[in-house]
Design an enzyme around this catalytic site. Structure first.
Site, PDB file in Angstrom:
ATOM      1  N   SER A   1      27.247 -62.085 -26.437  1.00  0.00           N
ATOM      2  CA  SER A   1      28.959 -62.728 -25.964  1.00  0.00           C
ATOM      3  C   SER A   1      28.697 -63.768 -24.926  1.00  0.00           C
ATOM      4  CB  SER A   1      29.735 -61.445 -25.506  1.00  0.00           C
ATOM      5  OG  SER A   1      29.531 -60.494 -26.478  1.00  0.00           O
TER       6      SER A   1
ATOM      7  N   HIS B   1      28.175 -66.451 -32.682  1.00  0.00           N
ATOM      8  CA  HIS B   1      28.825 -65.259 -31.994  1.00  0.00           C
ATOM      9  C   HIS B   1      30.254 -64.995 -32.719  1.00  0.00           C
ATOM     10  CE1 HIS B   1      31.342 -64.494 -28.207  1.00  0.00           C
ATOM     11  NE2 HIS B   1      31.038 -63.398 -28.670  1.00  0.00           N
TER      12      HIS B   1
ATOM     13  N   GLU C   1      31.687 -68.442 -33.162  1.00  0.00           N
ATOM     14  CA  GLU C   1      31.318 -69.410 -32.023  1.00  0.00           C
ATOM     15  C   GLU C   1      29.896 -69.932 -32.344  1.00  0.00           C
ATOM     16  OE1 GLU C   1      31.915 -67.852 -27.934  1.00  0.00           O
ATOM     17  OE2 GLU C   1      32.664 -69.586 -27.377  1.00  0.00           O
TER      18      GLU C   1
ATOM     19  N   ASN D   1      34.461 -66.036 -24.063  1.00  0.00           N
ATOM     20  CA  ASN D   1      34.416 -65.109 -22.911  1.00  0.00           C
ATOM     21  C   ASN D   1      34.497 -65.899 -21.632  1.00  0.00           C
ATOM     22  OD1 ASN D   1      34.481 -62.763 -24.945  1.00  0.00           O
ATOM     23  ND2 ASN D   1      32.168 -62.991 -25.015  1.00  0.00           N
TER      24      ASN D   1
HETATM   25  C1  LIG Z   1      33.670 -59.709 -26.809  1.00  0.00           C
HETATM   26  C2  LIG Z   1      33.349 -60.777 -27.370  1.00  0.00           C
HETATM   27  O1  LIG Z   1      32.326 -61.255 -27.281  1.00  0.00           O
HETATM   28  C3  LIG Z   1      33.994 -61.417 -28.217  1.00  0.00           C
HETATM   29  C4  LIG Z   1      35.445 -60.861 -28.951  1.00  0.00           C
HETATM   30  O2  LIG Z   1      35.304 -60.358 -30.076  1.00  0.00           O
HETATM   31  S1  LIG Z   1      36.687 -60.560 -28.053  1.00  0.00           S
HETATM   32  C5  LIG Z   1      37.683 -59.584 -28.959  1.00  0.00           C
HETATM   33  C6  LIG Z   1      38.481 -60.446 -30.081  1.00  0.00           C
HETATM   34  N1  LIG Z   1      39.489 -59.741 -30.679  1.00  0.00           N
HETATM   35  C7  LIG Z   1      40.532 -59.320 -30.421  1.00  0.00           C
HETATM   36  O3  LIG Z   1      41.358 -60.010 -29.529  1.00  0.00           O
HETATM   37  C8  LIG Z   1      41.275 -58.302 -31.231  1.00  0.00           C
HETATM   38  C9  LIG Z   1      42.823 -58.258 -30.689  1.00  0.00           C
HETATM   39  N2  LIG Z   1      43.424 -57.080 -31.716  1.00  0.00           N
HETATM   40  C10 LIG Z   1      43.821 -57.529 -33.070  1.00  0.00           C
HETATM   41  O4  LIG Z   1      43.856 -58.837 -33.633  1.00  0.00           O
HETATM   42  C11 LIG Z   1      44.537 -56.538 -33.489  1.00  0.00           C
HETATM   43  O5  LIG Z   1      44.894 -55.590 -32.890  1.00  0.00           O
HETATM   44  C12 LIG Z   1      43.667 -55.812 -34.824  1.00  0.00           C
HETATM   45  C13 LIG Z   1      43.338 -56.798 -36.141  1.00  0.00           C
HETATM   46  C14 LIG Z   1      42.316 -55.301 -34.274  1.00  0.00           C
HETATM   47  C15 LIG Z   1      44.260 -54.677 -35.382  1.00  0.00           C
HETATM   48  O6  LIG Z   1      45.591 -55.123 -35.945  1.00  0.00           O
HETATM   49  P1  LIG Z   1      46.652 -54.101 -36.268  1.00  0.00           P
HETATM   50  O7  LIG Z   1      47.745 -55.015 -36.789  1.00  0.00           O
HETATM   51  O8  LIG Z   1      46.931 -53.534 -34.947  1.00  0.00           O
HETATM   52  O9  LIG Z   1      46.308 -53.169 -37.339  1.00  0.00           O
HETATM   53  P2  LIG Z   1      46.284 -53.218 -38.694  1.00  0.00           P
HETATM   54  O10 LIG Z   1      47.240 -53.922 -39.145  1.00  0.00           O
HETATM   55  O11 LIG Z   1      45.913 -51.925 -39.087  1.00  0.00           O
HETATM   56  O12 LIG Z   1      44.961 -54.237 -39.078  1.00  0.00           O
HETATM   57  C16 LIG Z   1      45.115 -55.617 -39.451  1.00  0.00           C
HETATM   58  C17 LIG Z   1      43.870 -55.878 -40.156  1.00  0.00           C
HETATM   59  O13 LIG Z   1      42.746 -55.565 -39.381  1.00  0.00           O
HETATM   60  C18 LIG Z   1      42.006 -54.754 -40.184  1.00  0.00           C
HETATM   61  N3  LIG Z   1      41.421 -53.839 -39.027  1.00  0.00           N
HETATM   62  C19 LIG Z   1      42.100 -52.979 -38.093  1.00  0.00           C
HETATM   63  N4  LIG Z   1      41.223 -52.319 -37.175  1.00  0.00           N
HETATM   64  C20 LIG Z   1      39.894 -52.925 -37.633  1.00  0.00           C
HETATM   65  C21 LIG Z   1      38.620 -52.511 -37.166  1.00  0.00           C
HETATM   66  N5  LIG Z   1      38.596 -51.698 -36.200  1.00  0.00           N
HETATM   67  N6  LIG Z   1      37.690 -52.902 -37.946  1.00  0.00           N
HETATM   68  C22 LIG Z   1      37.798 -53.543 -39.273  1.00  0.00           C
HETATM   69  N7  LIG Z   1      38.897 -54.026 -39.688  1.00  0.00           N
HETATM   70  C23 LIG Z   1      40.181 -53.648 -38.897  1.00  0.00           C
HETATM   71  C24 LIG Z   1      42.968 -53.802 -41.022  1.00  0.00           C
HETATM   72  O14 LIG Z   1      42.259 -53.567 -42.113  1.00  0.00           O
HETATM   73  C25 LIG Z   1      43.794 -55.061 -41.437  1.00  0.00           C
HETATM   74  O15 LIG Z   1      42.889 -55.791 -42.424  1.00  0.00           O
HETATM   75  P3  LIG Z   1      43.605 -56.613 -43.505  1.00  0.00           P
HETATM   76  O16 LIG Z   1      44.102 -57.960 -42.420  1.00  0.00           O
HETATM   77  O17 LIG Z   1      42.384 -57.542 -44.275  1.00  0.00           O
HETATM   78  O18 LIG Z   1      44.455 -55.969 -44.252  1.00  0.00           O
HETATM   79  N1  LIG Z   2      32.181 -55.511 -28.667  1.00  0.00           N
HETATM   80  C1  LIG Z   2      32.634 -56.727 -28.898  1.00  0.00           C
HETATM   81  O1  LIG Z   2      33.921 -56.725 -29.040  1.00  0.00           O
HETATM   82  C2  LIG Z   2      31.527 -57.827 -29.004  1.00  0.00           C
HETATM   83  C3  LIG Z   2      30.305 -57.586 -28.802  1.00  0.00           C
HETATM   84  N2  LIG Z   2      29.529 -58.829 -29.082  1.00  0.00           N
HETATM   85  C4  LIG Z   2      28.054 -58.931 -28.802  1.00  0.00           C
HETATM   86  O2  LIG Z   2      27.450 -58.248 -29.795  1.00  0.00           O
HETATM   87  C5  LIG Z   2      26.231 -57.547 -29.457  1.00  0.00           C
HETATM   88  C6  LIG Z   2      26.313 -55.932 -29.831  1.00  0.00           C
HETATM   89  O3  LIG Z   2      27.731 -55.420 -29.434  1.00  0.00           O
HETATM   90  P1  LIG Z   2      28.246 -54.187 -29.796  1.00  0.00           P
HETATM   91  O4  LIG Z   2      28.196 -54.069 -31.221  1.00  0.00           O
HETATM   92  O5  LIG Z   2      29.891 -53.960 -29.297  1.00  0.00           O
HETATM   93  O6  LIG Z   2      27.598 -53.051 -29.118  1.00  0.00           O
HETATM   94  P2  LIG Z   2      27.262 -51.513 -29.404  1.00  0.00           P
HETATM   95  O7  LIG Z   2      26.834 -50.738 -28.228  1.00  0.00           O
HETATM   96  O8  LIG Z   2      28.291 -50.867 -30.239  1.00  0.00           O
HETATM   97  O9  LIG Z   2      25.869 -51.504 -30.432  1.00  0.00           O
HETATM   98  C7  LIG Z   2      24.834 -51.843 -29.976  1.00  0.00           C
HETATM   99  C8  LIG Z   2      23.919 -51.340 -30.851  1.00  0.00           C
HETATM  100  O10 LIG Z   2      22.348 -51.918 -30.623  1.00  0.00           O
HETATM  101  C9  LIG Z   2      21.736 -50.414 -30.883  1.00  0.00           C
HETATM  102  N3  LIG Z   2      20.196 -51.272 -29.849  1.00  0.00           N
HETATM  103  C10 LIG Z   2      20.197 -50.867 -28.624  1.00  0.00           C
HETATM  104  N4  LIG Z   2      18.795 -51.157 -28.254  1.00  0.00           N
HETATM  105  C11 LIG Z   2      18.470 -51.643 -29.584  1.00  0.00           C
HETATM  106  C12 LIG Z   2      16.894 -52.122 -29.963  1.00  0.00           C
HETATM  107  N5  LIG Z   2      15.944 -52.238 -29.116  1.00  0.00           N
HETATM  108  N6  LIG Z   2      16.867 -52.519 -31.258  1.00  0.00           N
HETATM  109  C13 LIG Z   2      17.765 -52.208 -32.111  1.00  0.00           C
HETATM  110  N7  LIG Z   2      18.948 -51.872 -31.950  1.00  0.00           N
HETATM  111  C14 LIG Z   2      19.274 -51.787 -30.467  1.00  0.00           C
HETATM  112  C15 LIG Z   2      22.421 -49.595 -30.037  1.00  0.00           C
HETATM  113  O11 LIG Z   2      21.807 -48.446 -30.280  1.00  0.00           O
HETATM  114  P3  LIG Z   2      22.084 -47.218 -29.042  1.00  0.00           P
HETATM  115  O12 LIG Z   2      23.460 -47.097 -29.161  1.00  0.00           O
HETATM  116  O13 LIG Z   2      21.204 -46.032 -29.856  1.00  0.00           O
HETATM  117  O14 LIG Z   2      21.354 -47.986 -27.908  1.00  0.00           O
HETATM  118  C16 LIG Z   2      23.644 -49.821 -30.686  1.00  0.00           C
HETATM  119  O15 LIG Z   2      23.582 -49.133 -31.932  1.00  0.00           O
HETATM  120  C17 LIG Z   2      26.123 -57.586 -28.012  1.00  0.00           C
HETATM  121  O16 LIG Z   2      25.404 -58.685 -27.687  1.00  0.00           O
HETATM  122  C18 LIG Z   2      27.745 -57.914 -27.437  1.00  0.00           C
HETATM  123  O17 LIG Z   2      27.926 -58.634 -26.383  1.00  0.00           O
HETATM  124  C19 LIG Z   2      30.015 -60.041 -29.657  1.00  0.00           C
HETATM  125  C20 LIG Z   2      31.244 -59.970 -30.000  1.00  0.00           C
HETATM  126  C21 LIG Z   2      32.148 -59.095 -29.638  1.00  0.00           C
END
Ligand SMILES: CC(=O)CC(=O)SCCNC(=O)CCNC(=O)[C@H](O)C(C)(C)COP(=O)(O)OP(=O)(O)OC[C@H]1O[C@@H](n2cnc3c(N)ncnc32)[C@H](O)[C@@H]1OP(=O)(O)O
Ligand SMILES: NC(=O)C1=CN([C@@H]2O[C@H](COP(=O)(O)OP(=O)(O)OC[C@H]3O[C@@H](n4cnc5c(N)ncnc54)[C@H](OP(=O)(O)O)[C@@H]3O)[C@@H](O)[C@H]2O)C=CC1
Length: 290
Positions: free
Chosen positions: A118, A139, A151, A189
């Protein structure tokens, strides 16, 4: 030509990446240190494929074929025939560096490596491998099957062929690419996490309750999830890790993580994946914990 894709880390993101690659016709090898995490991941992939079937976006046969394309293992040797390996393990630089050091001896000489990090420096991660030119950031966004964006981040050494191959793969996965420079937390992010951190400060300073803060952004800014609900969805550990990368990398106090976020992570209340964060997920309807 990328056909065989490896994914390291079978958490929410690794499982989502494996899902999207398999549905798009690629052979997928999924690994994790925990066999339990692998079983859970395959179960979640099945559930998410069912969601797509329920919405008429996939047939039963396509679900079956996709699951057939995914094989799992805890030994990095499974990646020996992969054309690309995508790392999606915990957002901790030391964990990722260790993974890449152990991964490289298992790869063929032409394999590309990508990280789903991320926020962490692609240039620094690439430098621990034997192939910085073949390394880049790919990403994905959460939830991977739904979010359109990937990304793409070049490290300082990433070569053009690698970038083009990964960009082409992004399109084949049905995603849209945005290209970011390799600076802390890239684009998404750099903007999103300070907003989430500010929402935690808003709670910490008593400006609003969990419910009020999330309602305000959902109804006031049309966000699909409130910032605290989104933080729980991402994982509070991942949110805190990203804030540390911003604070350390940009040396600006505006990126200091909110003490309340630190406290939740220290308590293990890391959000939906732990059953508790700003909401308690043990009931059918999540309940604010504050
Ligand atoms: C942290 C990082 O590094 C970067 C990041 O990812 S930042 C996070 C970015 N993500 C966001 O901002 C998500 C914001 N939330 C949303 O867009 C919506 O709440 C959501 C898509 C997650 C759920 O949408 P919703 O309208 O509340 O639920 P719902 O109508 O049931 O789902 C819409 C779709 O998403 C799917 N879905 C919902 N939750 C899901 C999940 N946890 N996993 C997989 N699919 C999911 C549903 O199956 C549905 O799929 P289709 O479009 O193919 O029919
Ligand atoms: N969460 C999000 O919304 C997003 C996350 N990301 C990025 O994706 C990556 C994963 O995030 P996320 O899936 O949320 O994290 P989770 O904590 O859900 O999953 C991480 C997984 O990696 C496993 N793990 C830890 N150490 C090792 C290792 N040495 N070898 C193999 N597997 C290992 C963990 O196992 P265990 O639990 O047993 O330690 C766990 O199953 C991070 O870099 C995050 O920043 C990117 C976009 C969105």
């Amino acid at each position: 030509m990328i056909q065989k894709i490896g994914v390291i880390g079978a958490g929410q993101m690794g499982a989502g990446i494996a899902h999207v690659c398999a549905v798009s016709g690629f052979d997928v090898k999924l690994s994790d240190i925990s066999a339990d995490a692998l079983n859970k991941a395959v179960g979640n992939i099945g559930k998410n494929l069912e969601r797509q079937i329920a919405k008429g976006k996939l047939t039963e046969a396509e679900k079956h074929t996709a699951l057939e394309r995914i094989s799992t293992g805890t030994d990095l040797a499974i990646f020996g025939d992969c054309d690309l390996v995508i790392e999606a393990a915990t957002e901790a630089e030391e964990v990722k560096r260790e993974i890449f050091k152990r991964l490289v001896p298992n790869l063929n000489s032409t394999a590309l490596i990508a990280s789903n990090t991320s926020s962490i420096s692609i240039t620094r991660l690439a430098a621990v491998t034997d192939r910085p030119a073949k390394f880049m950031g790919m990403h994905f966004m959460n939830p991977v099957p739904v979010m359109q964006l990937v990304e793409l981040i070049r490290g300082i050494a990433t070569d053009e062929e690698t970038f083009q191959s990964v960009r082409e793969l992004t399109v084949k996965l049905g995603k849209k690419a945005a290209v970011a420079e390799d600076f802390p937390a890239f684009i998404v992010n750099r903007i999103l996490l300070p907003m989430i951190n500010e929402a935690v400060y808003t709670l910490y300073e008593g400006v609003g309750s969990v419910e009020a803060i999330d309602t305000a952004l959902k109804l006031g800014a049309n966000h699909p999830m409130g910032p605290l609900e989104l933080a729980d969805f991402i994982g509070l550990d991942t949110c805190l890790a990203i804030m540390h990368v911003l604070y350390d990398g940009l040396a600006d106090s505006k990126y200091r993580p909110c003490p309340l976020l630190v406290k939740y992570v220290e308590a293990g209340w890391v959000g939906r994946k732990a059953g508790r964060g700003f909401y308690d997920y043990s009931k059918p309807v999540p309940v604010p914990t504050r």
